[in-house]
Design a protein around this motif. Structure first.
Motif, PDB file in Angstrom:
ATOM      1  N   GLY A  61       7.488 -18.750  41.801  1.00 40.18           N
ATOM      2  CA  GLY A  61       6.676 -17.545  41.744  1.00 40.18           C
ATOM      3  C   GLY A  61       5.688 -17.597  40.591  1.00 40.18           C
ATOM      4  N   LEU A  62       4.541 -16.984  40.775  1.00 39.51           N
ATOM      5  CA  LEU A  62       3.489 -17.014  39.755  1.00 39.51           C
ATOM      6  C   LEU A  62       3.936 -16.245  38.508  1.00 39.51           C
ATOM      7  N   GLN A  63       3.762 -16.856  37.329  1.00 38.86           N
ATOM      8  CA  GLN A  63       4.067 -16.184  36.076  1.00 38.86           C
ATOM      9  C   GLN A  63       2.767 -15.832  35.354  1.00 38.86           C
ATOM     10  N   VAL A  64       2.659 -14.580  34.910  1.00 35.31           N
ATOM     11  CA  VAL A  64       1.515 -14.144  34.110  1.00 35.31           C
ATOM     12  C   VAL A  64       1.979 -13.971  32.671  1.00 35.31           C
ATOM     13  N   LEU A  65       1.188 -14.503  31.726  1.00 38.82           N
ATOM     14  CA  LEU A  65       1.515 -14.449  30.308  1.00 38.82           C
ATOM     15  C   LEU A  65       0.379 -13.819  29.521  1.00 38.82           C
ATOM     16  N   HIS A  66       0.741 -13.087  28.466  1.00 37.68           N
ATOM     17  CA  HIS A  66      -0.232 -12.391  27.628  1.00 37.68           C
ATOM     18  C   HIS A  66       0.005 -12.786  26.170  1.00 37.68           C
ATOM     19  N   TYR A  67      -1.033 -13.317  25.528  1.00 42.08           N
ATOM     20  CA  TYR A  67      -0.955 -13.735  24.134  1.00 42.08           C
ATOM     21  C   TYR A  67      -1.879 -12.868  23.286  1.00 42.08           C
ATOM     22  N   LEU A  68      -1.337 -12.199  22.284  1.00 43.34           N
ATOM     23  CA  LEU A  68      -2.111 -11.437  21.311  1.00 43.34           C
ATOM     24  C   LEU A  68      -2.449 -12.338  20.116  1.00 43.34           C
ATOM     25  N   PRO A  69      -3.286 -11.899  19.188  1.00 46.00           N
ATOM     26  CA  PRO A  69      -3.620 -12.735  18.027  1.00 46.00           C
ATOM     27  C   PRO A  69      -2.358 -13.239  17.315  1.00 46.00           C
ATOM     28  N   GLY A  70      -2.334 -14.541  17.069  1.00 49.00           N
ATOM     29  CA  GLY A  70      -1.185 -15.166  16.428  1.00 49.00           C
ATOM     30  C   GLY A  70      -0.145 -15.701  17.386  1.00 49.00           C
ATOM     31  N   ALA A  71      -0.167 -15.246  18.632  1.00 47.32           N
ATOM     32  CA  ALA A  71       0.831 -15.699  19.606  1.00 47.32           C
ATOM     33  C   ALA A  71       0.494 -17.113  20.081  1.00 47.32           C
ATOM     34  N   GLU A  72       1.524 -17.872  20.379  1.00 50.48           N
ATOM     35  CA  GLU A  72       1.341 -19.261  20.795  1.00 50.48           C
ATOM     36  C   GLU A  72       2.549 -19.719  21.606  1.00 50.48           C
ATOM     37  N   TYR A  73       2.434 -20.925  22.158  1.00 42.49           N
ATOM     38  CA  TYR A  73       3.574 -21.611  22.753  1.00 42.49           C
ATOM     39  C   TYR A  73       3.511 -23.048  22.234  1.00 42.49           C
ATOM     40  N   LYS A  74       4.432 -23.381  21.341  1.00 42.91           N
ATOM     41  CA  LYS A  74       4.399 -24.689  20.690  1.00 42.91           C
ATOM     42  C   LYS A  74       4.601 -25.815  21.717  1.00 42.91           C
ATOM     43  N   PRO A  75       4.136 -27.032  21.404  1.00 43.21           N
ATOM     44  CA  PRO A  75       4.195 -28.131  22.383  1.00 43.21           C
ATOM     45  C   PRO A  75       5.597 -28.332  22.963  1.00 43.21           C
TER      46      PRO A  75
END
Length: 301
Positions: A193-207
């Motif tokens: 299923g499709l996942q939607v993600l929201h990143y605010l300032p400072g948010a990340e996903y490390k490698p």
């Protein structure tokens, strides 16, 4: 109840002419049967009636309304797995764009090792906005797959909010999933299923890697739902002011978010040698919305 007719085609008992006309239209547009079945379930149709409308009849025959769709527009599109054994766009002739039924997708960048392709014009602005609007009320702190338990867990490396749509949940998603299946030559039913993600300032996903680590205790449980992940498509639904690129540290590649564009990468085995290590760089200014589609070896259930 007697079986009614519409032209030369017989309407299965218990189904309305209006529904059958809708099915003919959808099939003529190339929408696959699994997506139609999910749509009918969502709309409240009884399972046996939905399957009666979609099930294959006698040997060698096309079911109504597929016969009408075929007569009107030629054979329905059948998405088979690519010859490479992983999702793969057809780039053999070095095309600048790929026609995927309802849209012409631009090929912007192609890398062989790791296998990375950047696409333009995959989604319209309206589709991007619609996905964000539908996702907003359902956002929660993002979790990651837990290889220890086979479930989900909070991960400090991932500081976004997210949600999952069911496959084929609404019209926008159905059209997008069909487009992705055509673009990547991978069966629609093999997609999560499709996942939607929201990143605010400072948010990340490390490698990190998207495949499931083979030696972890929870991996056999995860693999029961459709086997390994073999490909990822990250779609950009908006543009942050600064930051937020999708990074591939092994090859020094950064893909800058552009609304409607996407980056695809595949990995033929769960091994760092695929160089599929990737991350979401911190958003420095503004916000970032993305939609991710993970592709499995087999049908995802």
């Amino acid at each position: 109840m007697s079986t009614s007719t519409q032209g030369e085609f017989h309407i299965p008992p218990g189904l309305t002419p209006e529904l059958m006309q809708w099915l003919r239209t959808q099939m003529a547009a190339g929408v696959p049967a699994p997506s139609l079945l999910q749509s009918m379930r969502t709309a409240g149709w009884a399972e046996h009636l939905a399957r009666r409308a979609l099930a294959l009849p006698e040997e060698g025959e096309l079911p109504f309304p597929f016969a009408a769709a075929k007569a009107a527009s030629g054979p329905a599109v059948s998405i088979e797995k690519s010859a490479t054994g992983v999702p793969e766009p057809d780039l053999k002739t070095d095309p600048c764009s790929i026609k995927v039924g309802d849209r012409e997708v631009h090929v912007l960048t192609s890398l062989s090792n790791p296998r990375v392709v950047v696409f333009g014009n995959l989604l319209s602005d309206a589709e991007c906005d619609a996905l964000i609007a539908e996702a907003k009320p359902r956002m929660q702190r993002s979790l990651t797959v837990d290889n220890q338990s086979g479930g989900e867990a909070l991960n400090q490396d991932r500081t976004s909010n997210g949600m999952f749509f069911q496959r084929g949940e609404n019209e926008v998603i159905r059209a997008l999933e069909e487009r992705i299946a055509r673009l990547l030559n991978w069966p629609l039913e093999n997609g999560e299923g499709l996942q939607v993600l929201h990143y605010l300032p400072g948010a990340e996903y490390k490698p990190h890697y998207d495949y499931f680590a083979p030696n972890e205790p929870g991996t056999p449980t995860i693999l029961r739902r459709g086997g390994q992940r073999v490909g990822t498509l990250v779609m950009y639904l908006n543009e942050p002011t600064r930051g937020g690129a999708t990074t591939f540290p092994d090859v020094g590649l950064q893909v800058v978010p552009r609304k409607g564009n996407a980056v695809f990468f595949s990995y033929d085995r769960p091994d760092p040698a695929t160089k599929s290590l990737h991350g979401g760089a911190p958003v420095l200014e503004g916000e970032k919305w993305i939609a991710t589609k993970w592709l499995r070896e087999r049908e995802f259930k």
